[in-house]
Design a protein around this motif. Structure first.
Motif, PDB file in Angstrom:
ATOM      1  N   SER A  64       0.772  -1.232  -0.257  1.00  0.00           N
ATOM      2  CA  SER A  64       0.189   0.027  -0.137  1.00  0.00           C
ATOM      3  C   SER A  64       0.959   1.237   0.025  1.00  0.00           C
ATOM      4  O   SER A  64       0.307   2.456  -0.281  1.00  0.00           O
ATOM      5  CB  SER A  64      -0.812  -0.029   1.100  1.00  0.00           C
ATOM      6  OG  SER A  64      -0.184  -0.182   2.366  1.00  0.00           O
ATOM      7  N   ASN A  77       2.506   4.835  -7.642  1.00  0.00           N
ATOM      8  CA  ASN A  77       1.824   4.323  -9.055  1.00  0.00           C
ATOM      9  C   ASN A  77       2.713   3.667  -9.818  1.00  0.00           C
ATOM     10  O   ASN A  77       2.577   2.470 -10.545  1.00  0.00           O
ATOM     11  CB  ASN A  77       1.015   5.521  -9.437  1.00  0.00           C
ATOM     12  CG  ASN A  77      -0.305   5.986  -8.795  1.00  0.00           C
ATOM     13  OD1 ASN A  77      -0.410   5.485  -7.618  1.00  0.00           O
ATOM     14  ND2 ASN A  77      -0.973   7.208  -9.163  1.00  0.00           N
ATOM     15  N   ILE A 110       3.326  -0.082  -9.161  1.00  0.00           N
ATOM     16  CA  ILE A 110       1.897  -0.531  -9.153  1.00  0.00           C
ATOM     17  C   ILE A 110       1.602  -0.977 -10.779  1.00  0.00           C
ATOM     18  O   ILE A 110       1.333  -1.987 -11.193  1.00  0.00           O
ATOM     19  CB  ILE A 110       0.790   0.076  -8.721  1.00  0.00           C
ATOM     20  CG1 ILE A 110       0.882   0.149  -7.151  1.00  0.00           C
ATOM     21  CG2 ILE A 110      -0.645  -0.644  -8.876  1.00  0.00           C
ATOM     22  CD1 ILE A 110       0.053   1.252  -6.478  1.00  0.00           C
ATOM     23  N   VAL A 159      -4.029  -3.726 -13.150  1.00  0.00           N
ATOM     24  CA  VAL A 159      -3.999  -2.352 -12.069  1.00  0.00           C
ATOM     25  C   VAL A 159      -5.263  -2.600 -11.051  1.00  0.00           C
ATOM     26  O   VAL A 159      -4.753  -2.474 -10.100  1.00  0.00           O
ATOM     27  CB  VAL A 159      -3.567  -1.044 -12.921  1.00  0.00           C
ATOM     28  CG1 VAL A 159      -3.911   0.134 -11.837  1.00  0.00           C
ATOM     29  CG2 VAL A 159      -2.512  -1.196 -13.617  1.00  0.00           C
ATOM     30  N   GLN A 160      -6.155  -2.489 -11.599  1.00  0.00           N
ATOM     31  CA  GLN A 160      -7.344  -2.531 -10.670  1.00  0.00           C
ATOM     32  C   GLN A 160      -7.240  -3.795  -9.718  1.00  0.00           C
ATOM     33  O   GLN A 160      -7.432  -3.481  -8.662  1.00  0.00           O
ATOM     34  CB  GLN A 160      -8.723  -2.578 -11.325  1.00  0.00           C
ATOM     35  CG  GLN A 160      -9.149  -1.278 -12.165  1.00  0.00           C
ATOM     36  CD  GLN A 160     -10.042  -1.330 -13.263  1.00  0.00           C
ATOM     37  OE1 GLN A 160     -10.493  -2.205 -13.685  1.00  0.00           O
ATOM     38  NE2 GLN A 160     -10.610  -0.095 -13.431  1.00  0.00           N
ATOM     39  N   LEU A 206      -4.679  -2.911  -7.073  1.00  0.00           N
ATOM     40  CA  LEU A 206      -5.017  -1.854  -6.106  1.00  0.00           C
ATOM     41  C   LEU A 206      -5.979  -2.479  -5.166  1.00  0.00           C
ATOM     42  O   LEU A 206      -6.015  -2.208  -4.022  1.00  0.00           O
ATOM     43  CB  LEU A 206      -5.728  -0.883  -7.089  1.00  0.00           C
ATOM     44  CG  LEU A 206      -4.961   0.168  -7.671  1.00  0.00           C
ATOM     45  CD1 LEU A 206      -5.765   1.255  -8.715  1.00  0.00           C
ATOM     46  CD2 LEU A 206      -3.948   1.050  -6.792  1.00  0.00           C
ATOM     47  N   SER A 207      -7.112  -3.202  -5.525  1.00  0.00           N
ATOM     48  CA  SER A 207      -7.658  -3.953  -4.609  1.00  0.00           C
ATOM     49  C   SER A 207      -7.148  -4.735  -3.656  1.00  0.00           C
ATOM     50  O   SER A 207      -7.360  -4.681  -2.446  1.00  0.00           O
ATOM     51  CB  SER A 207      -8.950  -4.775  -5.202  1.00  0.00           C
ATOM     52  OG  SER A 207      -9.585  -4.242  -6.291  1.00  0.00           O
ATOM     53  N   ARG A 215      -6.422  -0.342  -2.112  1.00  0.00           N
ATOM     54  CA  ARG A 215      -6.560   0.976  -2.643  1.00  0.00           C
ATOM     55  C   ARG A 215      -7.699   0.908  -3.486  1.00  0.00           C
ATOM     56  O   ARG A 215      -8.062  -0.218  -3.989  1.00  0.00           O
ATOM     57  CB  ARG A 215      -5.347   1.426  -3.268  1.00  0.00           C
ATOM     58  CG  ARG A 215      -4.160   2.229  -2.427  1.00  0.00           C
ATOM     59  CD  ARG A 215      -3.317   2.623  -3.170  1.00  0.00           C
ATOM     60  NE  ARG A 215      -3.569   3.580  -4.214  1.00  0.00           N
ATOM     61  CZ  ARG A 215      -2.735   4.282  -5.131  1.00  0.00           C
ATOM     62  NH1 ARG A 215      -1.485   3.904  -4.881  1.00  0.00           N
ATOM     63  NH2 ARG A 215      -3.059   4.979  -5.868  1.00  0.00           N
ATOM     64  N   PRO A 275      -9.802   0.913  -6.605  1.00  0.00           N
ATOM     65  CA  PRO A 275      -9.488   0.168  -7.767  1.00  0.00           C
ATOM     66  C   PRO A 275      -9.301   1.337  -9.097  1.00  0.00           C
ATOM     67  O   PRO A 275      -8.540   1.092  -9.704  1.00  0.00           O
ATOM     68  CB  PRO A 275     -10.614  -0.910  -8.136  1.00  0.00           C
ATOM     69  CG  PRO A 275     -10.937  -1.128  -6.774  1.00  0.00           C
ATOM     70  CD  PRO A 275     -10.955   0.003  -5.861  1.00  0.00           C
ATOM     71  N   SER A 285      -8.327   4.521  -8.571  1.00  0.00           N
ATOM     72  CA  SER A 285      -7.389   5.587  -8.198  1.00  0.00           C
ATOM     73  C   SER A 285      -6.260   5.686  -8.961  1.00  0.00           C
ATOM     74  O   SER A 285      -5.518   6.963  -8.889  1.00  0.00           O
ATOM     75  CB  SER A 285      -7.015   5.172  -6.723  1.00  0.00           C
ATOM     76  OG  SER A 285      -6.434   4.065  -6.485  1.00  0.00           O
ATOM     77  N   ILE A 286      -5.947   4.820 -10.074  1.00  0.00           N
ATOM     78  CA  ILE A 286      -5.105   5.268 -10.813  1.00  0.00           C
ATOM     79  C   ILE A 286      -5.719   5.387 -12.252  1.00  0.00           C
ATOM     80  O   ILE A 286      -6.471   4.363 -12.702  1.00  0.00           O
ATOM     81  CB  ILE A 286      -3.877   4.243 -11.164  1.00  0.00           C
ATOM     82  CG1 ILE A 286      -3.021   4.140  -9.819  1.00  0.00           C
ATOM     83  CG2 ILE A 286      -2.983   4.601 -12.293  1.00  0.00           C
ATOM     84  CD1 ILE A 286      -2.078   3.025  -9.998  1.00  0.00           C
TER      85      ILE A 286
END
Lengths: 557, 629
Positions: free
Chosen positions: A313, A317, A320, A377-378, A381-382, A386, A388, A390-391
């Motif tokens: 976390s 970016n 990620i 990415v999503q 992020l999950s 974070r 999903p 957010s990027i």
């Protein structure tokens, strides 16, 4: 300025920065405007560096210096005037530098680096520091240098007479937009189904000469406007299928040359001028573009970096998306060994409709690849808790477009260099074994290394900055240079070039020349801007300049 | 410790020479500001600054001698004022003027020890190069683009000159591509900027260097149509005050003209058919859109948004034009507006018009930001690169003051920090360079009395031994064996001023001399004597044989280009120049064959030559030309 602002006018800030926005875009400009630079030692070089950051609109700067302005300062430093004599240098330079750009906030502290470190430790503590980047102009004794936390990017500059050096120390530095010469990746040897289909369709009757309007043949005009990309795809296919061939693409230089003639021979020569421009473009592009799509060494360094595997976390970016790209690369359903497509194609001779169709096939594939990466990415992020979304897709698309040019640079800390660790020894030894060692600037480095040792042992005094005889300092510098060479494990004889540079350093007595300071100001600020904007590739990690022969050298020390 | 303690310590004996030096800096822009600061603080004795330009807001991100309060003021004057404060020992002189002005003559150039070029255009660079060669003054030439830059030391007979290597000629497009069959965004941008804008707000007679008006059999009919279209547009221009001006223009260029193009069936056999825009529909849709959309220069506008910007900017421009007209007094020239990338009204109009045209032809439209770069040929610029470049210039000046051309360097800057910059030894002059590998003499002449005939007969043939076959050129051909119309015309009537450079090309077939450049200085000579002074006899070296053509040893072929193009014209007109001097037609033919290597350029020059005889015909200015990245 005009009395009334026409309705189409962009803000005056955009207009002022127009010429540089074309180099680093709004994204780079935002980063620049969020930076706060600290300058320790308001020398001429230091002020020139700040000038070149203030003009393009860096957010803030703070000058930290404890000296008073002397007559000699006026001869070298443009940012001090007659009125400044006897006043604190920090105050006067901050005021005059501040006049350069009303958008930039300027601050000053009448203080030294050593006192700041001991009396105001919060200013240089990575958790509480207001500074994003620190510029230090030597002389700074080594122990002070080693007290600066490695989490803050530091630019250490020596500027003496006609010589200067820059040493960059910074935490892991990542770059998406390295601005390579070209992002074009045509995938001629790895075409995807849509591209192959388009090529087949556009070259259906390539060999058939049109006899009359409406027959299936190709008119000379059409034939001369088949985009060269399409021609190469078609002929690569034909080449593979030749009865005498072995079913593979041309790969050796000899095969490439033969393939070039293979294409050349298909050109219609009865046309006006006796040749077709699109075929000439195809022939010229063979060596450049007929190649397997590969993952560059730089991109591999990024994708294989531990920070990519261990996304948490806390990760930025960059890491990620890098991880998502790596998943794309490795997944048989996604990239299957290839990076996301950049999507750009070069200009070529073609009718606009044919060109646009081709452009769309590349663009759509790039969009499709980026959408897959976005999915990855999503889910990453999950998994790290974070949001999903957010990027943004835009950020992912930019990343994918540059995937083969990503960089992650680890700058070595001052401590590794100044303790002469094994890595350092090897770099220096290798440099001395190269064919151009006699004239290489590694010789200058040895002299500057002695210079650093000298000021450390003499409490900040530069060699030659003395009322006494210069010879003593020269002898001491030579002794220090030899001691360093023995530490590295090199020959104890000083090279002629090193001796000359030592001679120059002592002669200058630590004094700055305005012109060299100005040149250093340009070069150092340029590297700082690359680091702040995270665009273009900065020098890693030491740049040396010799104004006598107008040469530079870069070493990872 | 005095103010020059440090320079004295570091530079030693050179410091004295620097204090005595008198230098000229041409250009007070990005590099110029840095350079002037460095020269002043290094202590150069006397510095002259020449710049024609005034200060613009977009200069302030790097030209630090200027502030907001200086916008629209002279760069040279403000630079002098600001930099002068930093060293009272330096004498500064500013000239808000064009370096090509006549008072900046060879004699004046000779008064300097070093000249620095800090310019942004090819034409002025070439001029200063030529003047420094003629005055035998060392020149330090520099330039930057974004993170790239270069510094070159030029010294007559010792190093390459600026023109020893080929300089790329800016791109131009065939007129039919621009006006009838565009296929790239740039074609539509050139159309908007160099045709539409000029027809409505400029002087339509002015031809644009971006558009090549060559006619051939294939396109002759279409060119006639295009002329008629332009005529019609000019008539609409008269209705600028009318409320439906925008609608009229729109209906003409984005609908009626397109429909006419569509009717040319041959043209669209293998091209996508353009589609005229529907005014009623678009203007209705546009009602919902605010004019402020023009401010969003990063967005690629929609069709309706483009229309809004088109109509709004057209109205802004028309208003300006009408105000200008109202303020013009009788007898003054009619006012015009010129495209300027930094003039928002003109930029908006060009961006929106270009995009509307792109949409008609199915070409990608572009953001205003991108169009600005393409239309204005914007070169990215930052302080850092200029600082490095200017610093390198001064380092080279140190070498030049010591006359040490062996260790002086040509330096290239690149964005890569692995080799922040690279330097190489200075190359020797290109023996085929038509600018520097020439012999030079200066003669005095009373230009109101002396004629080309005096120059040819008394100086060249009698004194210097030239034969029949020779040509004289300034910016145009003045004389050759087949063209002696000017022979008895006084020099003042064919463009000779106070100081004029004439190039003499020896056309001898066997052993031609290298080109001779005569600097003719206007002098009042005694009325009863010869109107021209005759130089001492001397031998001019012969040209090297087997001149390599094309790239490597190529020159810009200024003189030859002109010369050849003239022959082209004469031949095209049936060889009327042949005047019985024993020159066989076969020989003429052979000469023409040699022309082919540079045909494109020559043909283009020939056209211009034909149409604009009085003008400065080869203006290859960087500004305003289109480059595509």
């Amino acid at each position: 300025m005009a009395a009334s602002t026409p309705s189409g006018a962009p803000s005056s800030k955009e207009k002022k920065y127009d010429r540089q926005l074309r180099l680093w875009g709004a994204n780079g400009q935002n980063k620049l405007e969020s930076a706060h630079i600290a300058l320790f030692n308001a020398s001429a070089a230091g002020c020139e560096i700040l000038k070149n950051l203030i003009l393009p609109g860096v957010g803030q700067f703070t000058v930290i210096d404890d000296k008073l302005v002397e007559e000699a300062d006026l001869g070298a430093n443009f940012f001090l005037d007659e009125e400044s004599l006897g006043k604190p240098r920090a105050e006067r330079t901050a005021a005059l530098l501040g006049e350069l750009n009303p958008d930039v906030k300027g601050n000053y502290l009448v203080d030294s680096l050593s006192n700041t470190l001991s009396a105001k430790p919060e200013l240089l503590n990575p958790r509480s520091t207001p500074f994003t980047h620190i510029v230090i102009i030597s002389p700074v004794p080594t122990p002070l240098l080693l007290q600066i936390p490695i989490e803050i990017p530091v630019f250490l500059v020596n500027c003496v007479g006609l010589l200067f050096t820059l040493r960059i120390s910074a935490p892991l530095h990542t770059i998406v937009e390295a601005h390579p010469e070209s992002l074009v990746d045509l995938r001629l040897l790895n075409p995807w189904p849509e591209l192959s289909a388009l090529a087949a369709e556009k070259t259906k009757n390539l060999e058939v000469q049109q006899e009359m309007d409406g027959d299936e043949g190709m008119s000379d005009h059409e034939h001369g406007h088949v985009p060269y990309l399409v021609l190469l795809l078609k002929y690569l296919d034909d080449w593979k299928r030749r009865p005498e061939g072995d079913g593979t693409h041309p790969s050796s230089y000899k095969e490439m040359t033969a393939f070039r003639s293979f294409v050349q021979d298909k050109m219609r020569t009865h046309v006006p001028g006796g040749s077709e421009e699109n075929y000439e473009e195809a022939v010229a592009a063979v060596l450049k573009h007929v190649r397997k799509a590969e993952v560059s060494e730089y991109a591999k360094t990024v994708l294989d970096h531990p920070a990519c595997a261990n996304v948490t976390s806390e990760s930025t970016n960059f890491w990620i998306i890098a991880k998502a790209v790596k998943q794309f690369l490795e997944s048989p359903e996604q990239g299957n060994g290839l990076l996301p497509l950049s999507g750009g194609i070069p200009d070529m001779k073609a009718e606009s409709s044919g060109y646009v169709a081709l452009q769309n096939v590349y663009k759509n594939k790039a969009r499709h690849d980026a959408a897959l990466v976005q999915k990855n990415v999503q889910s990453i992020l999950s998994s790290i808790g974070r949001e999903p979304s957010s990027i943004s897709l835009e950020e992912i698309e930019i990343f994918c477009r540059h995937a083969n040019f990503l960089r992650a640079i680890s700058f070595r800390p001052f401590s590794a260099e100044l303790s002469t660790d094994e890595f350092h020894k090897k770099v220096v030894k290798d440099a001395f074994e190269s064919w151009d060692a006699d004239s290489a600037l590694i010789n200058d480095y040895v002299a500057f290394r002695a210079f650093q040792e000298f000021i450390t042992q003499n409490n900040g005094r530069a060699p030659g900055d003395t009322e006494g005889p210069l010879d003593e300092d020269t002898v001491e510098m030579q002794r220090l240079a030899k001691a360093y060479l023995s530490e590295v494990g090199c020959s104890l004889e000083l090279a002629e070039r090193t001796e000359n540079i030592i001679g120059e350093l002592v002669r200058y007595g630590g004094a700055e020349l305005h012109n060299t300071a100005s040149l250093a100001g340009g070069l150092v600020a340029q590297e700082i801007i690359k680091i702040i904007t995270q665009q273009y590739v900065p020098g890693n990690n030491t740049i040396l300049f010799d104004g006598i022969s107008s040469k530079t050298g870069t070493y990872v020390l | 410790m005095g103010r020059d303690t440090n320079p004295r310590k570091s530079l030693g004996s050179l410091h004295g020479r620097i204090k005595e030096a008198r230098v000229l800096m041409v250009g007070a822009g990005g590099i110029g500001c840095e350079l002037l600061k460095n020269l002043v603080l290094t202590g150069f004795g006397e510095i002259h600054i020449v710049d024609l330009d005034t200060i613009d807001l977009s200069n302030l991100n790097r030209q630090f001698l200027f502030g907001m309060q200086h916008i629209k003021k002279s760069k040279a004057m403000v630079a002098k004022e600001t930099a002068g404060k930093f060293n009272p020992n330096v004498k500064l002189e500013a000239h808000h003027a064009n370096i090509k002005d006549h008072n900046f003559n060879v004699k004046w150039f000779k008064t300097f020890d070093v000249v620095f070029n800090a310019l942004d255009n090819l034409d002025a660079r070439r001029h200063v190069n030529k003047m420094c060669l003629a005055a035998d003054v060392p020149l330090i030439e520099s330039g930057t683009t974004g993170f790239n830059g270069q510094v070159q030391v030029i010294k007559q007979r010792t190093t390459e000159c600026y023109d020893c290597t080929h300089k790329p000629i800016p791109k131009s497009f065939p007129v039919c591509t621009i006006r009838s069959t565009p296929s790239q965004p740039i074609h539509c941008i050139v159309w908007a900027k160099s045709y539409l804008f000029v027809e409505i707000f400029g002087t339509s007679e002015e031809s644009s260097p971006e558009v090549d008006p060559s006619e051939n059999d294939e396109n002759a009919g279409e060119i006639a149509n295009l002329k008629r279209e332009a005529e019609e547009l000019k008539n609409i221009r008269e209705k600028m005050a009318s409320p439906d001006f925008a609608a009229t223009i729109f209906g003409k260029v984005f609908a009626a003209d397109i429909d006419r193009l569509r009717s040319m069936e041959d043209m669209w056999k293998s091209r996508k058919l353009p589609k005229a825009l529907d005014y009623a529909q678009i203007s209705e849709e546009a009602e919902k859109i605010d004019n402020s959309v023009a401010k969003n220069d990063q967005k690629v506008w929609t069709l309706a948004e483009n229309y809004v910007v088109f109509a709004d900017s057209l109205q802004r421009l028309a208003k300006r034009m009408l105000e200008l007209k109202a303020s013009v007094k009788d007898g003054e020239a009619a006012p015009i507006l010129a495209f300027d990338k930094d003039d928002e009204d003109t930029l908006d109009f060009v961006a929106a018009s270009a995009n509307l045209r792109s949409l008609i032809f199915g070409i990608d439209s572009k953001s205003k930001f991108d169009i600005k770069q393409m239309a204005g040929n914007i070169i990215p610029a930052i302080a850092t690169t200029n600082a490095i470049t200017a610093g390198l210039c001064v380092l080279q000046a140190f070498k030049v003051l010591r006359e040490d051309y062996k260790t002086a360097r040509m330096v290239f800057l690149s964005r890569s920090a692995d080799r922040a910059f690279s330097s190489e030894k200075l190359s020797p002059p290109n023996p085929n360079c038509e600018v520097c590998s020439v012999t030079r003499i200066t003669i005095e002449a009373d230009v109101s009395r002396a004629t080309i005939g005096d120059l040819v007969d008394k100086v060249l043939r009698e004194q210097l031994g030239y034969g029949e076959e020779l040509s004289l050129l300034t910016k145009e051909l003045l004389y050759d064996a087949d063209y002696d119309d000017n022979k008895d015309t006084p020099l003042s009537e064919i463009g000779f001023g106070e100081e004029t450079f004439v190039t003499i090309v020896d056309d001898d077939e066997e052993e031609p001399r290298i080109n001779l450049v005569i600097v003719v200085t206007n002098t009042a000579l005694p009325a009863d004597g010869e109107p021209i002074t005759v130089p001492e006899k001397f031998e001019i070296p012969r040209k090297l044989k087997a001149i390599p053509a094309g790239n490597g040893g190529g020159t810009n072929g200024l003189a030859n280009g002109l010369k050849r193009s003239h022959e082209d014209l004469i031949l095209a007109a049936g060889g009327e120049g042949a005047n019985g001097n024993g020159n066989e037609p076969e020989q003429k033919k052979r000469k023409v064959d040699v022309i082919v290597e540079n045909r494109d350029v020559n043909v283009k020059r020939a056209k211009v030559f034909e149409e604009k005889k009085d003008d400065d015909i080869i203006v290859l200015d960087d500004d305003g030309f289109i480059t595509i990245d």
